[in-house]
Scaffold this motif. Sequence first.
Motif, mmCIF file in Angstrom:
data_model
loop_
_atom_site.group_PDB
_atom_site.id
_atom_site.type_symbol
_atom_site.label_atom_id
_atom_site.label_comp_id
_atom_site.label_asym_id
_atom_site.label_seq_id
_atom_site.Cartn_x
_atom_site.Cartn_y
_atom_site.Cartn_z
ATOM 1 N N ALA A 28 46.378 52.557 37.569
ATOM 2 C CA ALA A 28 47.653 51.874 37.337
ATOM 3 C C ALA A 28 48.558 52.023 38.567
ATOM 4 C CB ALA A 28 48.332 52.452 36.097
ATOM 5 N N ARG A 29 48.563 53.217 39.153
ATOM 6 C CA ARG A 29 49.394 53.446 40.338
ATOM 7 C C ARG A 29 48.884 52.631 41.533
ATOM 8 N NH1 ARG A 29 53.058 57.451 40.908
ATOM 9 N NH2 ARG A 29 53.506 58.664 39.053
ATOM 10 N N ALA A 30 47.548 52.514 41.630
ATOM 11 C CA ALA A 30 46.972 51.724 42.726
ATOM 12 C C ALA A 30 47.373 50.258 42.574
ATOM 13 C CB ALA A 30 45.457 51.876 42.728
ATOM 14 N N LEU A 31 47.320 49.758 41.350
ATOM 15 C CA LEU A 31 47.721 48.368 41.112
ATOM 16 C C LEU A 31 49.202 48.168 41.424
ATOM 17 C CD1 LEU A 31 45.845 47.658 37.742
ATOM 18 C CD2 LEU A 31 45.338 46.635 39.950
ATOM 19 N N LEU A 32 49.978 49.164 41.038
ATOM 20 C CA LEU A 32 51.420 49.138 41.284
ATOM 21 C C LEU A 32 51.699 49.010 42.779
ATOM 22 C CD1 LEU A 32 53.709 49.701 39.139
ATOM 23 C CD2 LEU A 32 53.752 52.022 39.985
ATOM 24 N N VAL A 40 39.526 40.603 35.376
ATOM 25 C CA VAL A 40 38.633 41.694 35.789
ATOM 26 C C VAL A 40 39.388 43.024 35.826
ATOM 27 C CG1 VAL A 40 37.253 42.566 37.721
ATOM 28 C CG2 VAL A 40 37.125 40.158 37.085
ATOM 29 N N GLU A 41 40.601 42.983 36.365
ATOM 30 C CA GLU A 41 41.401 44.216 36.447
ATOM 31 C C GLU A 41 41.790 44.712 35.056
ATOM 32 O OE1 GLU A 41 43.527 43.289 40.780
ATOM 33 O OE2 GLU A 41 44.472 42.636 38.902
ATOM 34 N N ALA A 42 42.103 43.779 34.186
ATOM 35 C CA ALA A 42 42.475 44.159 32.813
ATOM 36 C C ALA A 42 41.290 44.824 32.105
ATOM 37 C CB ALA A 42 42.930 42.925 32.031
ATOM 38 N N GLN A 43 40.095 44.277 32.332
ATOM 39 C CA GLN A 43 38.900 44.883 31.705
ATOM 40 C C GLN A 43 38.675 46.299 32.249
ATOM 41 O OE1 GLN A 43 38.077 43.265 29.215
ATOM 42 N NE2 GLN A 43 36.819 41.439 29.518
#
Lengths: 149, 418
Positions: free
Chosen positions: A38-42, A90-93
């Motif tokens: 989650a932090r990486a996506l952030l 893909v990211e959500a999965q």
Amino acid sequence: MQPERLTDDLLEQLLSSTSPEAYLSSVELPERTLADYARALLADRGMKRADVIRASGLNTTFAYQVFQGVRHIGRDNAIMLAFGLRCTLVEAQRLLRLAGASELWCKVRRDAIIIYCLNEGMTRAQCDDELYRLGEKTLVAPEERDGDV
Amino acid sequence: MTDAELMAALELDDSYEVLRVLARKPQGDTELVRSLQGRVFVRKRIPRELGNRDAWEALANLRHNQLPRVERIYDLPDQLVVVCEYIEGVSVREMLDRGTPLPVEDALDIAIGLCDAASALHGVGIIHRDISPGNVVIRFAAVAGGLRSRTCLIDLGVARMHDEEARRDTTPLGTWGFAAPEQYGFAQSDARSDVYAIGRLLSCLLRGSMPVEADGLELPEDESLPEPLRAVMERACAFEPSARYQTAADFAASLIGVRSGSASVDSSHKHDVSNDDNGHAWTPEEESVPAESFSMSVADRIRFMRRQPLTWRKVLTQLVLLASGLWVAFIVLADLITWVAPKDNRMLAASFSGPVFALGALVAAWIVLRHYTDNIIRPHSRPLWTLIALLVATVILVLLGLILVVAVAMLALGVQGE
């Protein structure tokens, strides 16, 4: 954020390997938690946690604890977090897998609507509207949705 | 903390860009961050239970060129977050890593600088509690004719406000080799704890290496140390806080005296009325804290003097030996009762063995649990271990209580039968 190899690609490589060691030595398997991802996506999106919390509709303290990695997250909350983080399908999965929840499955009616919304880049609130319109349980309970934009 | 407050804190927290994580410790994380305006700061994330907001707020109101300026203090649900000035320079730790002893003059300059910084903190009631090589930075500035250095005291992560009412610190914190004996939880730390740490740090600078022993005075091997300096350091590193310099300013004054070659140190100041460095007559009543306030028990003192940290294996061995010894002692006592009783009443006396035995077991269990709590639970402060200890204690005490009741009941029935 480095582009990740897809699970299907890795599976194909594993099945074509002569031994487990051959596969394990040829790929890099990151050990990470939901909070790390989650932090990486952030960071990748240049977003702030406050933006994600607002967009996801999650409870503020709960979302803070998820980012801190001290709180387990359920399936619907993980989907809401995925919308907050503007995840692709893909990211959500991946997020769901890291949350220990089952992935979205297009053979399930409600999941299919959510997949469609994620793919279309809709917000969590728009996804809830779609779920409500099609008679499915919304991500945020209707009585809590008054503040939705 | 309301949702609105948390959102505001998160907005603020995320407004700083993390450039580098400087340290991750149980006492909190330290990050090098950049603000939206492009200024670089150090951000400390201190766990809620260790963070002392009062101390940080007192520091924020303090302007001193040897202490980091506090930029911002804010709360997160589980953390106290402090953003403060980034002081760039060479840490004493880096200097010690080179393994070269510092010339006496240079070492004295650093120690005096530290005393000044500590004095400023003590003046507003803050005790640093972690003056160690990693937390002392020498900042260099170019001036006409060369470089000027300034000793800065950083990282107030475990600093606390002195509390007149407290008997000891809530959590033993500090750095091994620099933490004063009282910081191990025997008494409350105060300004004299920082004096002790500065004394220890000075000895490290003169030896060019980190401490070998946990406490006491370690001097350079070549014995070239001037005698007045040795006496000053002995007093600063005294085991008893009341035997040390009572303030960092007093310590600094003595060091300045040594540097100028006019030191007169009275290491037996506790018992004599003497003159301090300012020519002021010292009387025992002027001690900031009376000697009696340092109430370390004999057992605590012996444990500390061993200078070895307690390990699980050691504590378990001690527990087993202690429990076994007590148990055997009570068995012998119970048998003794039977043996010394007159022949006619020997059966009756024998029935006393049960309660005495059970009582012995209860006492042994109590001592064992107290030992366990003092040495394992309190120093580590682990909620899980506390819970396990409580559960084990409850089970043992209930079982032993039952044995005692049964034994007393059997005794009563035996008496009735006779």
